[in-house]
Design a protein around this motif. Structure first.
Motif, PDB file in Angstrom:
ATOM      1  N   LEU A   1       0.947  -1.342   0.240  1.00 24.44           N
ATOM      2  CA  LEU A   1       0.524   0.262   0.008  1.00 24.44           C
ATOM      3  C   LEU A   1       0.953   1.157   0.029  1.00 24.44           C
ATOM      4  O   LEU A   1       0.690   1.725  -0.467  1.00 24.44           O
ATOM      5  CB  LEU A   1      -1.011   0.209   1.380  1.00 24.44           C
ATOM      6  CG  LEU A   1      -2.312  -1.102   0.826  1.00 24.44           C
ATOM      7  CD1 LEU A   1      -2.878  -1.082   2.749  1.00 24.44           C
ATOM      8  CD2 LEU A   1      -2.953   0.159   0.201  1.00 24.44           C
ATOM      9  N   ASP A   2       2.147   1.662   0.877  1.00 20.87           N
ATOM     10  CA  ASP A   2       2.838   2.873   0.534  1.00 20.87           C
ATOM     11  C   ASP A   2       3.375   2.336  -0.396  1.00 20.87           C
ATOM     12  O   ASP A   2       3.685   4.329  -0.953  1.00 20.87           O
ATOM     13  CB  ASP A   2       4.246   2.018   1.486  1.00 20.87           C
ATOM     14  CG  ASP A   2       4.046   1.885   2.933  1.00 20.87           C
ATOM     15  OD1 ASP A   2       2.847   2.587   3.617  1.00 20.87           O
ATOM     16  OD2 ASP A   2       4.330   1.329   3.775  1.00 20.87           O
ATOM     17  N   PHE A   3       3.742   1.524  -1.335  1.00 21.60           N
ATOM     18  CA  PHE A   3       4.313   2.124  -2.606  1.00 21.60           C
ATOM     19  C   PHE A   3       3.025   3.140  -4.012  1.00 21.60           C
ATOM     20  O   PHE A   3       3.607   3.180  -4.414  1.00 21.60           O
ATOM     21  CB  PHE A   3       4.741   0.920  -3.173  1.00 21.60           C
ATOM     22  CG  PHE A   3       6.198   0.017  -3.056  1.00 21.60           C
ATOM     23  CD1 PHE A   3       7.145   0.388  -3.240  1.00 21.60           C
ATOM     24  CD2 PHE A   3       5.963  -0.979  -2.146  1.00 21.60           C
ATOM     25  CE1 PHE A   3       8.269  -0.124  -2.758  1.00 21.60           C
ATOM     26  CE2 PHE A   3       7.104  -1.893  -1.921  1.00 21.60           C
ATOM     27  CZ  PHE A   3       8.825  -0.967  -2.011  1.00 21.60           C
ATOM     28  N   ILE A   4       2.091   2.516  -3.499  1.00 24.39           N
ATOM     29  CA  ILE A   4       0.805   2.862  -4.714  1.00 24.39           C
ATOM     30  C   ILE A   4       0.448   4.347  -3.574  1.00 24.39           C
ATOM     31  O   ILE A   4       1.047   5.439  -4.143  1.00 24.39           O
ATOM     32  CB  ILE A   4      -0.324   1.973  -4.175  1.00 24.39           C
ATOM     33  CG1 ILE A   4      -0.397   0.509  -4.285  1.00 24.39           C
ATOM     34  CG2 ILE A   4      -1.703   2.572  -5.138  1.00 24.39           C
ATOM     35  CD1 ILE A   4      -1.706  -0.027  -4.426  1.00 24.39           C
ATOM     36  N   ILE A   5       0.885   4.564  -2.729  1.00 25.84           N
ATOM     37  CA  ILE A   5       0.658   5.639  -2.209  1.00 25.84           C
ATOM     38  C   ILE A   5       1.793   6.848  -3.054  1.00 25.84           C
ATOM     39  O   ILE A   5       1.826   7.789  -2.914  1.00 25.84           O
ATOM     40  CB  ILE A   5       0.464   5.705  -0.282  1.00 25.84           C
ATOM     41  CG1 ILE A   5      -0.770   5.329   0.188  1.00 25.84           C
ATOM     42  CG2 ILE A   5       0.485   7.389   0.168  1.00 25.84           C
ATOM     43  CD1 ILE A   5      -1.188   4.934   1.549  1.00 25.84           C
ATOM     44  N   SER A   6       3.403   6.057  -2.100  1.00 23.12           N
ATOM     45  CA  SER A   6       4.602   6.550  -2.882  1.00 23.12           C
ATOM     46  C   SER A   6       4.317   7.339  -4.270  1.00 23.12           C
ATOM     47  O   SER A   6       5.052   8.022  -4.149  1.00 23.12           O
ATOM     48  CB  SER A   6       5.705   6.244  -2.157  1.00 23.12           C
ATOM     49  OG  SER A   6       6.907   6.505  -3.186  1.00 23.12           O
ATOM     50  N   SER A   7       3.557   6.487  -4.938  1.00 24.88           N
ATOM     51  CA  SER A   7       3.593   7.033  -6.462  1.00 24.88           C
ATOM     52  C   SER A   7       2.660   7.768  -6.627  1.00 24.88           C
ATOM     53  O   SER A   7       2.985   8.599  -7.791  1.00 24.88           O
ATOM     54  CB  SER A   7       2.964   5.051  -7.146  1.00 24.88           C
ATOM     55  OG  SER A   7       1.684   5.359  -7.006  1.00 24.88           O
ATOM     56  N   ILE A   8       2.180   8.454  -5.652  1.00 26.26           N
ATOM     57  CA  ILE A   8       1.301   9.566  -6.382  1.00 26.26           C
ATOM     58  C   ILE A   8       2.192  11.076  -5.923  1.00 26.26           C
ATOM     59  O   ILE A   8       2.858  11.500  -4.561  1.00 26.26           O
ATOM     60  CB  ILE A   8       0.037   9.889  -5.393  1.00 26.26           C
ATOM     61  CG1 ILE A   8      -0.432   8.508  -5.271  1.00 26.26           C
ATOM     62  CG2 ILE A   8      -0.545  11.321  -5.495  1.00 26.26           C
ATOM     63  CD1 ILE A   8      -2.053   8.495  -4.945  1.00 26.26           C
ATOM     64  N   ASN A   9       2.836  11.651  -6.406  1.00 23.53           N
ATOM     65  CA  ASN A   9       3.323  12.772  -6.477  1.00 23.53           C
ATOM     66  C   ASN A   9       3.369  14.222  -7.643  1.00 23.53           C
ATOM     67  O   ASN A   9       1.843  14.211  -8.239  1.00 23.53           O
ATOM     68  CB  ASN A   9       5.365  12.849  -6.656  1.00 23.53           C
ATOM     69  CG  ASN A   9       5.501  12.163  -7.644  1.00 23.53           C
ATOM     70  OD1 ASN A   9       4.845  12.284  -8.713  1.00 23.53           O
ATOM     71  ND2 ASN A   9       5.892  11.085  -7.737  1.00 23.53           N
ATOM     72  N   ASP A  10       4.048  15.306  -7.278  1.00 25.06           N
ATOM     73  CA  ASP A  10       3.492  16.454  -8.680  1.00 25.06           C
ATOM     74  C   ASP A  10       3.673  16.452 -10.008  1.00 25.06           C
ATOM     75  O   ASP A  10       2.885  16.438 -10.383  1.00 25.06           O
ATOM     76  CB  ASP A  10       4.933  17.507  -8.184  1.00 25.06           C
ATOM     77  CG  ASP A  10       4.137  18.088  -6.458  1.00 25.06           C
ATOM     78  OD1 ASP A  10       2.872  17.981  -5.949  1.00 25.06           O
ATOM     79  OD2 ASP A  10       5.488  18.464  -6.059  1.00 25.06           O
ATOM     80  N   GLU A  11       4.642  14.991  -9.843  1.00 26.32           N
ATOM     81  CA  GLU A  11       4.696  14.957 -11.756  1.00 26.32           C
ATOM     82  C   GLU A  11       3.300  13.744 -12.156  1.00 26.32           C
ATOM     83  O   GLU A  11       3.408  13.430 -13.260  1.00 26.32           O
ATOM     84  CB  GLU A  11       5.987  14.087 -11.721  1.00 26.32           C
ATOM     85  CG  GLU A  11       7.167  15.228 -11.969  1.00 26.32           C
ATOM     86  CD  GLU A  11       7.664  15.541 -10.828  1.00 26.32           C
ATOM     87  OE1 GLU A  11       8.133  14.721  -9.913  1.00 26.32           O
ATOM     88  OE2 GLU A  11       8.131  17.144 -10.124  1.00 26.32           O
ATOM     89  N   THR A  12       2.989  13.206 -11.651  1.00 26.82           N
ATOM     90  CA  THR A  12       1.769  12.351 -11.504  1.00 26.82           C
ATOM     91  C   THR A  12       0.937  12.734 -12.221  1.00 26.82           C
ATOM     92  O   THR A  12       0.156  13.559 -12.452  1.00 26.82           O
ATOM     93  CB  THR A  12       1.171  11.546  -9.914  1.00 26.82           C
ATOM     94  OG1 THR A  12       2.019  10.885  -8.983  1.00 26.82           O
ATOM     95  CG2 THR A  12       0.152  10.190 -10.924  1.00 26.82           C
ATOM     96  N   SER A  13       0.282  11.696 -13.685  1.00 25.88           N
ATOM     97  CA  SER A  13      -0.536  12.932 -14.380  1.00 25.88           C
ATOM     98  C   SER A  13      -2.066  11.614 -13.776  1.00 25.88           C
ATOM     99  O   SER A  13      -1.798  11.207 -13.208  1.00 25.88           O
ATOM    100  CB  SER A  13      -0.518  11.594 -15.721  1.00 25.88           C
ATOM    101  OG  SER A  13      -0.869  10.509 -15.999  1.00 25.88           O
ATOM    102  N   LEU A  14      -3.170  12.487 -14.311  1.00 30.08           N
ATOM    103  CA  LEU A  14      -4.273  12.084 -14.582  1.00 30.08           C
ATOM    104  C   LEU A  14      -4.489  10.728 -14.530  1.00 30.08           C
ATOM    105  O   LEU A  14      -5.421  10.343 -13.073  1.00 30.08           O
ATOM    106  CB  LEU A  14      -5.394  13.105 -14.740  1.00 30.08           C
ATOM    107  CG  LEU A  14      -6.438  12.780 -14.352  1.00 30.08           C
ATOM    108  CD1 LEU A  14      -6.767  13.472 -13.193  1.00 30.08           C
ATOM    109  CD2 LEU A  14      -7.881  13.724 -15.112  1.00 30.08           C
ATOM    110  N   ASP A  15      -4.234  10.179 -15.307  1.00 27.70           N
ATOM    111  CA  ASP A  15      -4.225   8.414 -15.597  1.00 27.70           C
ATOM    112  C   ASP A  15      -3.620   7.969 -14.313  1.00 27.70           C
ATOM    113  O   ASP A  15      -4.015   6.930 -13.970  1.00 27.70           O
ATOM    114  CB  ASP A  15      -3.629   8.760 -17.041  1.00 27.70           C
ATOM    115  CG  ASP A  15      -4.814   8.437 -18.328  1.00 27.70           C
ATOM    116  OD1 ASP A  15      -6.014   9.120 -17.969  1.00 27.70           O
ATOM    117  OD2 ASP A  15      -4.552   7.922 -19.097  1.00 27.70           O
TER     118      ASP A  15
END
Lengths: 541, 43
Positions: free
Chosen positions: A112-126
């Motif tokens: 779950l931590d990896f999923i949360i970590s994947s969301i950052n300023d550069e994350t696209s909407l998709d």
């Protein structure tokens, strides 16, 4: 006499040579014209003979090539990749179980931590929507169906997720994102904080699920928690050593020209030079001495493989040792930070209630656009504050966890402590450019493999909290085993070339311990090259 | 002769040596061809 000298083709060669070498091409008799005529006729006759023999020997060549093709089918070792894949999949299963039973948090274990970590300023909407989907699916696995109720973290996360749940295929998510973005540029951050909040909210359920999963997987493999690591290490050692000695893979290394065949043959200058790198004269050693040397160099090779990886992870140890002196003060600051966080989370709930009231929701509530707008602005500020507190809290967490170490803690213990904070591990790998070519999950996975590797004795034996010199420890150990290993030869600058020499020795040792020898490999190598050279003529006779 | 030839009695090392000798002999044969035209030019 050599057996081959009696072989018909060799006899024919000798007859041929004798005939050609003694063929009379000139005569001393007669006029100049007659002498020229004699020479011309003799040359024509000898050329005809040579041409006839040439065709015959070219046929012999093809016959031998055909024989080589037949023999290659018989002597080429079998590719056992499929068999190994089964064993490797068992090792991977054990590896997953090692991760599941070690001292990492449950959200780390469930990824779950990896999923949360994947969301950052550069994350696209998709990417954002995919991350949310993965998060929801993970909770389904835990038997928890997350609903809009779980996403009422802020008015913005609620609005976004309301639309998300209604638009299963995310077709209209662009519009909703843009409309929210106008009031909340930090919507991605707020969703990320919402996911952290959900993990905390369901902590107990997650823990129960992980416990059940561990029990069921241990039962399935008939193991207990205390023996998982040793089972994994034994299985990894066994398959690693089998693959290293595999006759097919080792032959392929030569056939693919990854290494030079001639360098590996008995008495080749490269072989003598490499074997004399760690002893003064390998060939003068007796049987016992050679066996000891081979054993020690094999151990050194495995140790240096890990030392090389240690060099790339050393920055983690350096960071932890810097923090170590602050571990006492972290005891109170960590607890206080948690209190600050709880206080601000309560404040967030209060702001959210103010917002609902201003929307006219609830008894005695009246719509008030100004208050609603103010609550939205306050919420944005509050989430930024909470995010900052979380960063500080997690940063203190790893320093606080260092209190679990005692004075005799080894480098291995320090690496194990690093795993106790996902935030710390994430920060280490995402801010070090040496790890930028792989994603966080792969980097963390490799890190686990390094920590739980079968050849990490020097990590376990070295006290991390006193001044230590890892190259000195390793070189001293192997000096006791009569190998010439200097500190310089295994430092960061020279380890690669020392490992090249050991890789060479190790390959020869592995071949010698397998069911093939270097001469057979050389024969396969030569026959393959010969057969490939004239492939179109093969089997034509 | 060629059709009946067999290499059964040779081990792999001997077969490779035989191949080398055959190649060497083909080179020897080629090098012994005399061109009458070339000889005339040289004169």
């Amino acid at each position: 006499m050599n057996k081959l000298d009696e072989y018909p083709i060799i006899k024919e060669i000798n007859v041929n040579k004798n005939h050609i070498d003694n063929f009379i091409l000139e005569t001393k008799e007669g006029t100049k014209r007659l002498k020229e005529k004699f020479h011309r006729n003799a040359v024509i006759e000898r050329n005809n003979y040579i041409n006839k023999e040439n065709i015959k020997f070219k046929n012999y060549k093809v016959l031998i090539q055909n024989e080589m093709v037949t023999r290659l089918k018989r002597i080429m070792p079998i590719d056992k990749t499929n068999q190994y894949n089964k064993e490797l999949s068992n090792v991977n299963k054990l590896f997953e179980l090692v991760k599941l039973t070690c001292n990492i948090s449950n959200s780390f274990k469930l990824k779950l931590d990896f999923i949360i970590s994947s969301i950052n300023d550069e994350t696209s909407l998709d990417e954002l929507n995919m991350a949310i989907k993965k998060f929801l699916d993970k909770f389904k696995e835990i038997n928890i169906r997350l609903s809009l109720e779980d996403f009422k973290y802020t008015m913005f996360t609620e609005e976004y997720m309301d639309s998300y749940f209604k638009n299963f295929k995310f077709n209209n998510m662009n519009d909703i994102f843009e409309s929210i973005y106008f009031n909340c540029p930090d919507i991605k951050l707020q969703l990320k904080m919402n996911l952290i909040n959900i993990v905390n909210k369901y902590k107990k359920n997650i823990s129960e699920y992980v416990d059940k999963k561990i029990t069921s997987e241990l039962n399935e493999l008939n193991l207990n928690k205390n023996t998982v690591i040793s089972e994994y290490i034994n299985a990894r050692n066994k398959i690693g050593s089998t693959i290293a000695k595999d006759e097919y893979y080792n032959t392929k290394k030569f056939l693919d020209d990854k290494i030079k065949m001639n360098d590996y043959l008995e008495n080749s200058p490269a072989r003598i030079k490499n074997f004399n790198t760690f002893t003064s004269d390998y060939n003068s050693l007796d049987e016992y001495g050679k066996a000891n040397y081979n054993n020690s160099t094999m151990g050194l090779y495995l140790t240096l493989n890990e030392l090389k990886k240690y060099y790339s992870y050393e920055f983690i140890i350096t960071d932890l040792l810097k923090r170590y002196k602050d571990k006492d003060s972290a005891k109170t600051s960590f607890v206080n930070k948690k209190k600050d966080l709880d206080k601000e989370e309560k404040n967030r709930v209060k702001i959210y209630k103010e917002y609902l009231k201003a929307c006219g929701i609830g008894i005695f509530s009246r719509k008030d656009e100004v208050k609603k707008k103010n609550a939205m602005l306050k919420m944005n500020e509050e989430i930024k504050k909470i995010k900052k507190l979380y960063d500080e809290y997690y940063d203190l967490e790893i320093t606080f966890n260092l209190n679990k170490l005692n004075e005799s803690a080894s480098i291995y213990d320090l690496f194990m402590i690093s795993l106790s904070s996902f935030y710390f591990i994430e920060k280490m790998f995402t801010t070090n450019e040496n790890f930028s070519d792989k994603d966080l999950y792969s980097n963390v996975d490799n890190y686990f493999k390094f920590i739980f590797n079968p050849n990490n004795d020097f990590l376990i034996d070295t006290n991390a909290l006193v001044e230590y010199n890892i190259t000195d420890i390793i070189s001293e150990k192997y000096k006791l085993l009569n190998l010439i290993v200097t500190e310089e030869s295994i430092n960061k600058d020279n380890i690669d070339s020392t490992m090249d020499t050991l890789r060479y020795i190790n390959l020869i040792q592995n071949i010698e311990h397998s069911n093939i020898n270097i001469n057979t490999i050389n024969n396969i190598y030569r026959m393959t090259k010969i057969a490939a050279e004239n492939r179109e003529n093969l089997d034509i006779l | 002769m060629e059709k009946n030839i067999t290499f059964e009695n040779l081990d792999d090392n001997e077969l490779l040596t035989l191949y080398d000798k055959v190649i060497e002999h083909i080179q020897y044969l080629n090098s012994n061809i005399i061109s009458l035209e070339e000889e005339k030019k040289d004169e």
